[in-house]
Design a protein around this motif. Structure first.
Motif, PDB file in Angstrom:
ATOM      1  N   CYS A  28       0.853  -1.205   0.000  1.00 54.58           N
ATOM      2  CA  CYS A  28       0.000   0.000   0.000  1.00 54.58           C
ATOM      3  C   CYS A  28       0.883   1.248   0.000  1.00 54.58           C
ATOM      4  O   CYS A  28       1.771   1.397   0.836  1.00 54.58           O
ATOM      5  CB  CYS A  28      -0.916   0.006   1.223  1.00 54.58           C
ATOM      6  N   SER A  37      -2.048  -0.201  10.108  1.00 52.28           N
ATOM      7  CA  SER A  37      -1.706  -1.439   9.401  1.00 52.28           C
ATOM      8  C   SER A  37      -0.434  -1.209   8.586  1.00 52.28           C
ATOM      9  O   SER A  37      -0.356  -1.581   7.418  1.00 52.28           O
ATOM     10  CB  SER A  37      -2.847  -1.856   8.471  1.00 52.28           C
ATOM     11  N   LEU A  40       1.390  -3.305   6.031  1.00 52.95           N
ATOM     12  CA  LEU A  40       0.921  -3.446   4.647  1.00 52.95           C
ATOM     13  C   LEU A  40       1.676  -2.532   3.681  1.00 52.95           C
ATOM     14  O   LEU A  40       1.469  -2.601   2.476  1.00 52.95           O
ATOM     15  CB  LEU A  40      -0.578  -3.136   4.558  1.00 52.95           C
ATOM     16  N   GLY A  99      -8.002   2.539   0.184  1.00 50.19           N
ATOM     17  CA  GLY A  99      -7.841   3.873   0.747  1.00 50.19           C
ATOM     18  C   GLY A  99      -8.016   4.952  -0.311  1.00 50.19           C
ATOM     19  O   GLY A  99      -8.025   6.144   0.005  1.00 50.19           O
ATOM     20  N   ALA A 156      -9.482   0.716   9.424  1.00 46.40           N
ATOM     21  CA  ALA A 156      -8.687   1.662   8.656  1.00 46.40           C
ATOM     22  C   ALA A 156      -8.037   0.996   7.473  1.00 46.40           C
ATOM     23  O   ALA A 156      -7.776   1.630   6.473  1.00 46.40           O
ATOM     24  CB  ALA A 156      -7.609   2.245   9.550  1.00 46.40           C
ATOM     25  N   ALA A 158      -6.639  -0.405   4.318  1.00 49.15           N
ATOM     26  CA  ALA A 158      -6.919  -0.407   2.884  1.00 49.15           C
ATOM     27  C   ALA A 158      -8.341  -0.083   2.573  1.00 49.15           C
ATOM     28  O   ALA A 158      -9.062  -0.762   1.951  1.00 49.15           O
ATOM     29  CB  ALA A 158      -6.495  -1.720   2.272  1.00 49.15           C
TER      30      ALA A 158
HETATM   31  S1  SF4 Z   1      -4.998   2.853   6.389  1.00 53.05           S
HETATM   32 FE1  SF4 Z   1      -5.127   1.336   4.746  1.00 53.05          FE
HETATM   33  S2  SF4 Z   1      -5.048   2.587   2.867  1.00 53.05           S
HETATM   34 FE2  SF4 Z   1      -4.293   3.882   4.506  1.00 53.05          FE
HETATM   35  S3  SF4 Z   1      -2.046   3.607   4.481  1.00 53.05           S
HETATM   36 FE3  SF4 Z   1      -2.888   2.141   5.964  1.00 53.05          FE
HETATM   37  S4  SF4 Z   1      -3.139   0.263   4.799  1.00 53.05           S
HETATM   38 FE4  SF4 Z   1      -2.937   1.913   3.300  1.00 53.05          FE
END
Ligand code: SF4
Length: 158
Positions: A28, A37, A40, A99, A156, A158
């Motif tokens: 991400c 997160s 990710l 996101g 939150a 993704a």
């Molecule tokens: S909240 Fe979700 S979309 Fe935003 S940076 Fe983190 S993983 Fe990526």
């Protein structure tokens, strides 16, 4: 090209009314402030998710799940679409948490549900009246945020 996932898990709240197998795709690049997160962000995290490993997970949980949800992965549309097609061919519903505000139409054609919008702590998640995030039924265009109000979901990712 790398298309990695963290270990998939069964989730109940992310798609109301569905039991979903959730794949969190790494890589991400949205960089939401306060993202909880951050594992990710790095595309090398997790393990490669190709058609074969995806089928392995679907076989493992067949008859238990009604839906597949992806947290991210829209940055590689062709890979994501190929997996969505497999899920659809098995009669499973499909959902993407992104996101981003918008995604390619080529992806949304293969979705039943879509959550859009960055994480903004000041506005809150899907259960907040002030959220910037939208959860919708892609087939009908109906916004379904109200289904999260009583669930306490503050997702939150993704
Ligand atoms: S909240 Fe979700 S979309 Fe935003 S940076 Fe983190 S993983 Fe990526």
């Amino acid at each position: 090209m790398i298309f990695n996932t963290l270990l998939p898990s069964i989730v109940f709240q992310e798609v109301p009314g569905e039991i979903s197998l959730c794949f969190s795709i790494t890589g991400c690049d949205i960089g939401c402030n306060g993202c909880h997160s951050t594992e990710l962000w790095k595309k090398e995290n997790g393990t490669f998710l190709n058609e074969e490993t995806f089928e392995y997970w679907l076989n493992k949980y067949q008859n238990l799940i009604s839906c597949v949800v992806f947290f991210g992965g829209e940055w590689q549309p062709s890979q994501l679409i190929s997996l969505l097609c497999i899920a659809q061919s098995r009669g499973l519903k499909t959902c993407l948490y992104t996101g981003r505000k918008y995604i390619d139409l080529s992806i949304s054609h293969h979705l039943d549900f879509l959550k859009t919008g960055k994480w903004d702590a000041a506005l809150g998640g899907l259960d907040s009246d002030t959220t910037n995030q939208v959860f919708m039924n892609v087939k009908t265009g109906e916004t379904l945020n109200h289904l999260f109000n009583s669930q306490g979901v503050q997702h939150a990712a993704a």
